[in-house]
Design an enzyme around this catalytic site. Structure first.
Site, PDB file in Angstrom:
ATOM      1  N   CYS A 178      -3.324   8.418   3.483  1.00  0.00           N
ATOM      2  CA  CYS A 178      -2.974   7.939   2.146  1.00  0.00           C
ATOM      3  C   CYS A 178      -4.131   8.121   1.175  1.00  0.00           C
ATOM      4  O   CYS A 178      -3.937   8.193  -0.030  1.00  0.00           O
ATOM      5  CB  CYS A 178      -2.578   6.475   2.215  1.00  0.00           C
ATOM      6  SG  CYS A 178      -3.837   5.475   3.021  1.00  0.00           S
ATOM      7  N   GLU A 191       0.881  -1.175   0.000  1.00  0.00           N
ATOM      8  CA  GLU A 191       0.000   0.000   0.000  1.00  0.00           C
ATOM      9  C   GLU A 191       0.908   1.211   0.000  1.00  0.00           C
ATOM     10  O   GLU A 191       1.570   1.486   1.004  1.00  0.00           O
ATOM     11  CB  GLU A 191      -0.867   0.007   1.267  1.00  0.00           C
ATOM     12  CG  GLU A 191      -1.823  -1.158   1.399  1.00  0.00           C
ATOM     13  CD  GLU A 191      -2.938  -1.120   0.387  1.00  0.00           C
ATOM     14  OE1 GLU A 191      -3.236  -0.032  -0.139  1.00  0.00           O
ATOM     15  OE2 GLU A 191      -3.507  -2.190   0.116  1.00  0.00           O
TER      16      GLU A 191
HETATM   17  P1  NAP Z   1       8.110   4.898   4.923  1.00  0.00           P
HETATM   18  O1  NAP Z   1       9.191   5.845   5.281  1.00  0.00           O
HETATM   19  O2  NAP Z   1       8.164   4.233   3.612  1.00  0.00           O
HETATM   20  O3  NAP Z   1       8.065   3.829   6.105  1.00  0.00           O
HETATM   21  C1  NAP Z   1       7.089   2.835   6.172  1.00  0.00           C
HETATM   22  C2  NAP Z   1       7.572   1.703   7.052  1.00  0.00           C
HETATM   23  O4  NAP Z   1       8.654   1.005   6.429  1.00  0.00           O
HETATM   24  C3  NAP Z   1       8.100   2.149   8.418  1.00  0.00           C
HETATM   25  O5  NAP Z   1       7.712   1.211   9.385  1.00  0.00           O
HETATM   26  C4  NAP Z   1       9.609   2.128   8.203  1.00  0.00           C
HETATM   27  O6  NAP Z   1      10.321   1.988   9.403  1.00  0.00           O
HETATM   28  C5  NAP Z   1       9.733   0.896   7.347  1.00  0.00           C
HETATM   29  N1  NAP Z   1      10.973   0.808   6.571  1.00  0.00           N
HETATM   30  C6  NAP Z   1      11.792   1.800   6.152  1.00  0.00           C
HETATM   31  N2  NAP Z   1      12.805   1.288   5.431  1.00  0.00           N
HETATM   32  C7  NAP Z   1      12.638  -0.048   5.404  1.00  0.00           C
HETATM   33  C8  NAP Z   1      13.361  -1.142   4.827  1.00  0.00           C
HETATM   34  N3  NAP Z   1      14.474  -0.939   4.125  1.00  0.00           N
HETATM   35  N4  NAP Z   1      12.913  -2.402   5.015  1.00  0.00           N
HETATM   36  C9  NAP Z   1      11.778  -2.639   5.714  1.00  0.00           C
HETATM   37  N5  NAP Z   1      11.054  -1.641   6.277  1.00  0.00           N
HETATM   38  C10 NAP Z   1      11.468  -0.364   6.119  1.00  0.00           C
HETATM   39  O7  NAP Z   1       6.677   5.605   4.972  1.00  0.00           O
HETATM   40  P2  NAP Z   1       6.111   6.579   6.100  1.00  0.00           P
HETATM   41  O8  NAP Z   1       6.846   7.869   5.952  1.00  0.00           O
HETATM   42  O9  NAP Z   1       6.058   5.929   7.424  1.00  0.00           O
HETATM   43  O10 NAP Z   1       4.593   6.747   5.637  1.00  0.00           O
HETATM   44  C11 NAP Z   1       4.147   7.763   4.758  1.00  0.00           C
HETATM   45  C12 NAP Z   1       3.789   7.202   3.402  1.00  0.00           C
HETATM   46  O11 NAP Z   1       2.953   6.064   3.525  1.00  0.00           O
HETATM   47  C13 NAP Z   1       3.007   8.166   2.542  1.00  0.00           C
HETATM   48  O12 NAP Z   1       3.618   8.253   1.287  1.00  0.00           O
HETATM   49  C14 NAP Z   1       1.632   7.552   2.417  1.00  0.00           C
HETATM   50  O13 NAP Z   1       0.967   7.805   1.211  1.00  0.00           O
HETATM   51  C15 NAP Z   1       1.887   6.109   2.584  1.00  0.00           C
HETATM   52  N6  NAP Z   1       0.719   5.448   3.145  1.00  0.00           N
HETATM   53  C16 NAP Z   1      -0.011   4.599   2.367  1.00  0.00           C
HETATM   54  C17 NAP Z   1      -1.120   3.959   2.889  1.00  0.00           C
HETATM   55  C18 NAP Z   1      -1.942   3.006   2.078  1.00  0.00           C
HETATM   56  O14 NAP Z   1      -2.734   2.293   2.672  1.00  0.00           O
HETATM   57  N7  NAP Z   1      -1.810   2.957   0.804  1.00  0.00           N
HETATM   58  C19 NAP Z   1      -1.481   4.176   4.210  1.00  0.00           C
HETATM   59  C20 NAP Z   1      -0.727   5.047   4.968  1.00  0.00           C
HETATM   60  C21 NAP Z   1       0.379   5.677   4.429  1.00  0.00           C
HETATM   61  P3  NAP Z   1      10.959   3.295  10.121  1.00  0.00           P
HETATM   62  O15 NAP Z   1       9.828   4.149  10.524  1.00  0.00           O
HETATM   63  O16 NAP Z   1      11.701   2.720  11.269  1.00  0.00           O
HETATM   64  O17 NAP Z   1      11.851   3.934   9.092  1.00  0.00           O
END
Ligand code: NAP
Length: 516
Positions: free
Chosen positions: A297, A258
């Site tokens: 999102c 997602e």
């Molecule tokens: P993110 O930076 O991509 O992080 C998401 C998750 O992935 C966090 O738990 C992060 O941990 C983890 N992560 C980071 N690097 C990783 C790796 N190399 N391997 C495994 N896991 C890793 O996203 P975010 O900033 O938290 O969220 C914002 C984004 O999410 C927005 O772009 C939004 O559109 C999207 N979103 C989408 C939905 C949907 O349902 N489609 C829902 C909500 C949000 P850490 O926090 O420890 O870095």
């Protein structure tokens, strides 16, 4: 000030990391709240324990029994709801209504799957469709069956929904008989950690059914084995890292993504200035921009209106945004709280500047004076409505997700032009349509359905009934093709498919009837 280091729950035990940890901060007051750390955890043992102990215990239960577990989890969470509101205010900077979307939304989803599971009854597998005859004789047929996968579900979540993000995934997984390891986003990990802690301490789940790892994601994906699944929510950038990990590429670990999405709201042609449809659009756009400070999102990022209504729509939306009080969520007069941290605050400001280079400002968020919050400390930002007069020439509005209270108004010439502009989002979670002609609304929904996980139609007859453009209801599909990540979650019983393996059993009719 030393803050508490929150423990992880793995291998059936509470274990703190051995490193200094990352400090979680109040985004409004700037004060430290707690620390998280996963250094030194024995991850292979943690995954093995969940897979073997948790998996076996859950699979020994029927769907109805697992549904009872979900109901028991819901009761525990309900009893501690006030604490979750306090944590959310402090760690996510959200006003009460926004906390409800996360906390109560999570509880509602859990409750929905508890009810759905009760209806699946005293079974341990599901039949998929009816037997199909394989040859001339009806005696030898094929029946598809669905069995819980013998692995673990790794849930990697985004920062914006520490409660809902956990339960919308964990409920279908646990109901399917699959143990869960959740890795919340570091910034807001506290709420997820506390909810898991309350559930574990209440002893309502078998050992190994639910684990939580807070802090770095390092090494998590490396643990995944062929029957495990990973459900990821976050940015497209991290999604690409997950997708290309060797667990997915070489071990066929099933993955659901997602990711971010440039969602649309579309006012259909034929509506006049002052019409109910325009008013409904303005109301929904203003709401979507400001709920959770636009950190959803599913939030509306692009607003498409007929050329002749550009000025009227701008005025109607701006008038609503002007009434939004921004600041400290502890102040009862505040309607919109903070962005989640300084990094997001800076990213939103940069994203806004990027969009503004191709747009005009129709409502300037910088004009909002913060209530009860120090602008030098609080990560609060007023809602900004931009406008792009030539939606064909401007590319940024279709490509850039600013994860904050920002949306852009774009005029279109005719219906075909509107559809073409919406599709420039390259696949989204949701589009909402506003109009009063049922035939046109239905036809437009079918035009957009192949590039959207959900089409939400707001006509005057459902003005006070509809569930909201951005609200994800467990009965409906959540996910979207293309840029949105290509994933599918929820959608009632459909959610269980991801945690089950499908197999075709070919046998005599007598054997197939014995499958149950
Ligand atoms: P993110 O930076 O991509 O992080 C998401 C998750 O992935 C966090 O738990 C992060 O941990 C983890 N992560 C980071 N690097 C990783 C790796 N190399 N391997 C495994 N896991 C890793 O996203 P975010 O900033 O938290 O969220 C914002 C984004 O999410 C927005 O772009 C939004 O559109 C999207 N979103 C989408 C939905 C949907 O349902 N489609 C829902 C909500 C949000 P850490 O926090 O420890 O870095």
């Amino acid at each position: 000030m030393t803050t508490t280091l929150l423990p992880n729950h793995v291998s059936g035990r509470w274990q703190t990391g051995t490193g200094a940890g990352t400090t979680l901060v109040d985004p409004v007051l700037g004060t430290p709240l707690a620390r998280v750390d996963a250094t030194g955890l024995d991850l292979p043992a943690a995954f093995r324990f969940a897979r073997e102990q948790g998996g076996a215990a859950l699979r020994a239960l029927s769907y109805a029994q697992r549904a009872e577990l979900l109901a028991a989890v819901g009761k525990v969470l309900q009893a501690n709801r006030d604490t979750y509101y306090e944590i959310s205010t402090a760690n996510s900077g959200t006003v009460k209504n926004d906390t409800a979307v996360d906390v109560d939304g999570g509880l509602f989803t859990l409750g929905t799957y508890a009810k759905l599971g009760a209806g699946l009854g005293d079974r341990r597998h599901l039949l998929d469709g009816d037997p199909a005859r394989l040859g001339k004789e009806a005696l030898f047929q094929s029946q598809h069956v669905l069995l819980p996968t013998h692995g673990v579900a790794l849930l990697i979540n985004a920062f914006n929904f520490p409660s809902w993000g956990l339960w919308e995934k964990a409920a279908p997984a646990l109901l399917s008989g699959v143990p869960v390891i959740v890795k919340p986003a570091t910034t807001t990990a506290w709420l997820t950690q506390r909810m898991v802690q309350d559930v574990i301490d209440a002893g309502v789940l078998p050992p190994g059914a639910l684990s939580v790892i807070c802090g770095s994601s390092a090494g998590l994906m490396d643990q995944l084995q062929p029957f495990d699944v990973v459900s990821f929510t976050g940015s497209a950038e991290t999604a690409a890292v997950i997708r290309s990990h060797r667990a997915v590429a070489q071990r066929s670990v099933r993955v659901n993504i997602e990711a971010d999405s440039i969602n649309s709201a579309l006012l259909l042609p034929g509506e006049a200035a002052g019409s109910a449809a325009l008013d409904l659009l303005a109301k929904e756009v203003a709401r979507e921009m400001t709920v959770k400070s636009g950190q959803k999102c599913t939030a509306i990022r692009r607003v498409f209106v007929p050329e002749a209504l550009y000025a009227a729509a701008a005025e109607a939306i701006a008038a609503r945004l002007a009434k939004t009080t921004v600041g400290n969520p502890r102040n009862e007069t505040v309607r919109m709280g903070a962005l989640v941290n300084r990094e997001q605050f800076n990213t939103v400001r940069e994203g806004l500047a990027h969009l503004r280079a191709q747009a005009e400002v129709l409502h300037d968020g910088a004009k909002h004076t913060l209530v009860d919050a120090d602008p030098a400390v609080a990560c609060c930002i007023g809602p900004t409505l931009l406008g792009v007069r030539d939606g064909d020439a401007a590319d940024r509005v279709h490509d850039t997700e600013v994860f904050g209270p920002v949306a852009t108004l774009v005029p279109y010439r005719d219906a075909a032009h509107a559809l073409a502009l919406v599709r420039r989002g390259q696949g989204s979670l949701v589009a909402s349509l506003y109009g009063s002609d049922a035939q046109t609304l239905a036809a437009t929904a079918l035009e957009l359905a192949s590039s959207h996980g959900r089409v939400h139609i707001i006509s005057p007859d459902v003005a006070s009934l509809h569930t909201g453009h951005g609200n994800v209801m467990p009965q409906s599909l959540h996910g979207g093709p293309g840029r949105a990540g290509g994933g599918e979650e929820l959608g009632g019983q459909r959610a269980l498919n991801f945690y089950h393996r499908r197999s075709a059993v070919q046998a005599s009719t007598a054997v197939l009837s014995a499958l149950g």
